[in-house]
Design a protein around this motif. Sequence first.
Motif, mmCIF file in Angstrom:
data_model
loop_
_atom_site.group_PDB
_atom_site.id
_atom_site.type_symbol
_atom_site.label_atom_id
_atom_site.label_comp_id
_atom_site.label_asym_id
_atom_site.label_seq_id
_atom_site.Cartn_x
_atom_site.Cartn_y
_atom_site.Cartn_z
ATOM 1 N N LYS A 22 -3.735 0.824 3.604
ATOM 2 C CA LYS A 22 -4.094 1.535 2.970
ATOM 3 C C LYS A 22 -2.339 2.210 2.631
ATOM 4 O O LYS A 22 -2.134 2.973 1.681
ATOM 5 C CB LYS A 22 -4.417 3.328 3.934
ATOM 6 N N PHE A 23 -1.574 1.659 3.675
ATOM 7 C CA PHE A 23 -0.258 1.645 3.905
ATOM 8 C C PHE A 23 0.181 0.739 2.945
ATOM 9 O O PHE A 23 2.015 1.011 2.966
ATOM 10 C CB PHE A 23 0.494 1.167 4.674
ATOM 11 N N MET A 24 -0.046 -0.752 2.814
ATOM 12 C CA MET A 24 -0.128 -1.489 1.530
ATOM 13 C C MET A 24 0.066 -1.082 0.818
ATOM 14 O O MET A 24 -0.709 0.134 -0.196
ATOM 15 C CB MET A 24 -0.764 -2.840 1.255
ATOM 16 N N PRO A 25 0.947 -1.451 -0.452
ATOM 17 C CA PRO A 25 1.222 -0.998 -2.478
ATOM 18 C C PRO A 25 -0.261 -1.501 -2.050
ATOM 19 O O PRO A 25 -1.081 -2.978 -2.313
ATOM 20 C CB PRO A 25 1.838 -1.835 -2.266
ATOM 21 N N GLU A 26 -1.093 -0.507 -3.976
ATOM 22 C CA GLU A 26 -2.942 -1.124 -3.634
ATOM 23 C C GLU A 26 -2.387 -2.767 -4.564
ATOM 24 O O GLU A 26 -3.787 -3.244 -4.945
ATOM 25 C CB GLU A 26 -2.741 -0.085 -5.088
ATOM 26 N N SER A 27 -1.459 -3.050 -5.065
ATOM 27 C CA SER A 27 -1.687 -4.449 -5.505
ATOM 28 C C SER A 27 -2.292 -5.667 -4.344
ATOM 29 O O SER A 27 -2.485 -6.008 -4.595
ATOM 30 C CB SER A 27 -0.403 -4.713 -6.313
ATOM 31 N N GLU A 28 -0.902 -4.973 -3.410
ATOM 32 C CA GLU A 28 -1.162 -6.193 -2.660
ATOM 33 C C GLU A 28 -2.307 -6.045 -1.400
ATOM 34 O O GLU A 28 -3.378 -7.009 -0.742
ATOM 35 C CB GLU A 28 0.003 -5.395 -1.505
ATOM 36 N N ARG A 29 -2.753 -4.469 -1.447
ATOM 37 C CA ARG A 29 -4.154 -4.234 -0.432
ATOM 38 C C ARG A 29 -5.180 -5.294 -1.422
ATOM 39 O O ARG A 29 -6.061 -5.348 -0.244
ATOM 40 C CB ARG A 29 -4.557 -2.179 -0.260
ATOM 41 N N THR A 30 -5.747 -4.981 -2.510
ATOM 42 C CA THR A 30 -6.474 -5.612 -2.527
ATOM 43 C C THR A 30 -6.649 -6.865 -2.842
ATOM 44 O O THR A 30 -7.366 -7.947 -2.824
ATOM 45 C CB THR A 30 -6.657 -5.943 -4.595
ATOM 46 N N VAL A 31 -5.846 -7.955 -3.015
ATOM 47 C CA VAL A 31 -5.123 -9.576 -2.375
ATOM 48 C C VAL A 31 -5.735 -9.618 -1.061
ATOM 49 O O VAL A 31 -6.053 -10.146 -0.316
ATOM 50 C CB VAL A 31 -3.697 -9.786 -2.695
ATOM 51 N N LEU A 32 -5.630 -8.449 -0.427
ATOM 52 C CA LEU A 32 -5.733 -8.905 0.991
ATOM 53 C C LEU A 32 -7.314 -8.789 1.738
ATOM 54 O O LEU A 32 -7.575 -9.511 2.615
ATOM 55 C CB LEU A 32 -5.056 -7.617 2.392
ATOM 56 N N GLU A 33 -7.401 -7.595 0.849
ATOM 57 C CA GLU A 33 -9.615 -7.087 0.901
ATOM 58 C C GLU A 33 -10.129 -8.294 0.286
ATOM 59 O O GLU A 33 -11.142 -8.841 1.502
ATOM 60 C CB GLU A 33 -9.234 -5.750 -0.037
#
Length: 427
Positions: free
Chosen positions: A215-226
């Motif tokens: 949730k700390f990450m930018p949404e674009s990066e969070r999507t990749v990590l998930e």
Amino acid sequence: MGDLIEFLKQREVSEEIIQTVENEKIDASVISLMTDEELKTYLPSYGDRLAVFGFCRRRGSSRNEPINLDDTLIFSPHPGPSSERVRRVVVVHRGQIMSELISHFSDKDLEDVDIKIQFVLPDGTREMAHDDGGVVRDCLSEFWKEFYDQCTTGNFCKVPFLRHDFGQQEWESVGRIIAFGWVREKYLPVKIAPAILEQAAFGYVKSDIVEDFLKFMPESERTVLEAWRSDFSIMDQEELIDILDNHSCRKIPTAYNATEVLLELAHKTLVQEPAYVIEQWARTLSTAWEIICDLSSLFETLQPNVRKVLKCLTFPETMTAHQKLIQKYLTTYVKNAEKEHLCLFLRFCTGSDLHLGRNIIIGFNELKGFQRRPVAHTCGCVLELSINYDNYPDFRSEMNSRRGAVFDGIPAHLRRIGRHQWEHLGS
């Protein structure tokens, strides 16, 4: 003058600055009349200015000198279980709430007194508001809004970052403000990552630290990590490596190490890097939050949503046809509001941008024409609405302008006018 100069030397302020202060005859009595922006001319360091304001406040009160209402505290007896209980009125200026509140709470003695807050408008006049809770909630909401903008990084979850002008005293003061908000109004800074507050309060993390990190990450990066956690085979591995490299990750991502790597990065970002801030907050939170068991669940409770806000609205038991129509307009307005607008609506009505479980009492009046506008009384959580609306778009327009007028939509020269005086401006 001598005490102030000695204090500046203890703060390791440069000799050049100290000499300028002496030459310009800037003593404690002069500083009590200055704003933060004016003092910045002489003391460029934000931390030094906060410390000096606190020094002058303590010096004036200890010597029984006249106290300037604009920048300091008022002390008066307050009836309570202890004859030594003291009431303090903390005076803060619109537009300078973060710096002034931090300065006030640098005084450890505030933990043992009854605090009231008084707002001062940009023109030097006091807001016409009795602090029965609404003013405190308003002040806390404004403080944390400024704090998130100026002292944190991150997307949905925020992480404090070290500033060269914030030292131990400033971070300890923020910890006291967190504790004060919880004890006084059950207000918490819900955008701070739960893992950080848990580490400060309990000495260990109870919540899912990886979820906080995502949730700390930018949404674009969070999507990749998930996506990495769910199916490595469909990943754009080059993009994933770039993201990990931005966080100084030294491991090559595979289909099997997503959980391990994310846990390490989360701990580094949410525990190790803000460790100094956590240490200062722990001085207060480790004792103030003994009764809190599940911080993540509490944060979820404080987050507003449509269902919670609708449940808070309290209408008269008996209503006329016109009043029932306005009831329909208001419920429709809430149902169509996005989360950000729900926060603004709650703050307009209650002073707090969080859901604190307070009922919003709806009243009606017959204002019309240029006098017609929604009027909120945050101390009692009362919202007064005119029954003279012909259609929902007119109602929605005035709700948006009235709500936005205080927070995000008024001209620059009016932006800091207090909510409690807005109704006196007319339409």
